[in-house]
Write a protein that holds these residues in place. Sequence first.
Motif, short mmCIF file in Angstrom:
data_model
loop_
_atom_site.label_atom_id
_atom_site.label_comp_id
_atom_site.label_asym_id
_atom_site.label_seq_id
_atom_site.Cartn_x
_atom_site.Cartn_y
_atom_site.Cartn_z
N ILE A 242 47.12 -19.19 13.69
CA ILE A 242 46.48 -17.93 13.61
C ILE A 242 46.17 -17.56 12.21
N LYS A 243 46.70 -17.90 11.25
CA LYS A 243 46.12 -17.37 9.84
C LYS A 243 44.97 -17.93 9.67
N ARG B 89 42.46 -17.62 11.79
CA ARG B 89 41.45 -16.95 12.75
C ARG B 89 40.83 -15.81 12.32
N SER B 90 40.07 -15.94 11.70
CA SER B 90 39.09 -14.96 11.00
C SER B 90 38.25 -14.12 11.99
N TYR B 91 37.67 -13.03 11.67
CA TYR B 91 37.04 -12.51 12.65
C TYR B 91 35.73 -13.34 13.04
N THR B 92 35.22 -14.02 12.01
CA THR B 92 34.05 -14.88 12.21
C THR B 92 34.37 -16.08 13.17
N VAL B 93 35.59 -16.84 13.00
CA VAL B 93 36.06 -17.80 13.73
C VAL B 93 36.20 -17.30 15.38
N CYS B 94 36.97 -16.01 15.24
CA CYS B 94 37.09 -15.54 16.79
C CYS B 94 35.70 -15.16 17.42
N ASN C 275 38.64 -17.20 25.21
CA ASN C 275 39.31 -17.39 24.10
C ASN C 275 39.77 -16.27 23.62
N PHE C 276 39.27 -15.14 24.25
CA PHE C 276 39.59 -13.53 23.71
C PHE C 276 40.93 -13.36 24.05
N GLU C 277 41.51 -14.13 24.83
CA GLU C 277 43.37 -14.03 24.98
C GLU C 277 43.90 -14.33 23.74
N TYR C 278 43.52 -14.96 22.84
CA TYR C 278 43.86 -15.72 21.35
C TYR C 278 43.46 -15.08 20.20
N VAL C 279 42.87 -14.10 20.16
CA VAL C 279 42.33 -13.29 19.40
C VAL C 279 43.14 -12.27 18.81
N PRO C 280 43.55 -12.28 17.32
CA PRO C 280 44.39 -11.48 16.66
C PRO C 280 44.06 -10.04 16.90
N LEU C 281 44.99 -9.16 17.23
CA LEU C 281 44.85 -7.61 17.73
C LEU C 281 43.58 -7.16 16.57
N GLU C 282 43.78 -7.37 15.31
CA GLU C 282 43.10 -6.76 14.33
C GLU C 282 41.50 -7.01 14.40
N HIS C 283 41.29 -8.15 15.12
CA HIS C 283 39.89 -8.59 15.27
C HIS C 283 39.37 -8.28 16.93
N GLN C 284 40.20 -7.53 17.71
CA GLN C 284 39.73 -7.16 18.89
C GLN C 284 38.87 -5.86 18.86
N THR C 285 37.51 -6.02 18.32
CA THR C 285 36.74 -4.83 18.34
C THR C 285 35.83 -4.54 19.65
N VAL C 286 35.21 -3.59 19.59
CA VAL C 286 34.21 -3.31 20.86
C VAL C 286 33.22 -4.43 21.06
N GLU C 287 32.82 -5.07 19.76
CA GLU C 287 31.77 -6.12 19.89
C GLU C 287 32.43 -7.35 20.58
N LEU C 288 33.54 -7.78 19.92
CA LEU C 288 34.14 -9.12 20.68
C LEU C 288 34.60 -8.83 22.00
N PHE D 166 38.21 -8.83 30.36
CA PHE D 166 38.55 -7.42 30.22
C PHE D 166 39.95 -7.43 30.64
N THR D 167 40.75 -8.34 31.49
CA THR D 167 42.22 -8.20 31.72
C THR D 167 42.96 -8.69 30.63
N LYS D 168 42.44 -9.08 29.48
CA LYS D 168 43.14 -9.42 28.31
C LYS D 168 43.16 -8.55 27.07
N ILE D 169 41.99 -7.37 27.48
CA ILE D 169 41.94 -6.27 26.47
C ILE D 169 43.17 -5.39 26.47
N ASP D 170 43.82 -4.92 25.39
CA ASP D 170 44.88 -4.03 25.35
C ASP D 170 44.25 -2.55 25.40
#
Length: 131
Positions: free
Chosen positions: A46-47, A49-54, A64-77, A89-93
């Motif tokens: 996890i440490k 998983r930067s925005y670029t890696v995600c 892979n979106f399921e494993y993106v840290p919350l701080e990187h879950q942007t509209v773009e991603l 979309f089922t993995k989006i909070d």
Amino acid sequence: FIILVQSSFFMHQSEIFDSFNNNANFNELDWINELDNDVPLSSIPIKYRSYTVCLQAVMLDGENFEYVPLEHQTVELCNIAIENDSYAFTKIDGSRFTMTEMIQFYKLAYNRDRDVVNVIPQKYLQYLFLQ
């Protein structure tokens, strides 16, 4: 055959982490290269998983979106994930996004795969067909 493939995959994962542990210079580009070698985002610590890696991970496979840290879950991603996997979309909070953004996610998914209508929350279905 499946066992050999899985065994090979896990051996490769082990080599990745051995390589990382033996090389203090393992950087973001190294992780991106591992993604390109079919290593899933869930296998990257996890440490790292930067925005670029995600972003790269989601571009390669929307699942892979399921494993993106919350701080990187942007509209773009979210949009990229849905473009690569209609069901991402089922993995989006939903609490992190506005209703308008969520409607756009559902519309994007629906336009890619009409079958997603079966898993879109009822309260949003009316918006799918509005122009």
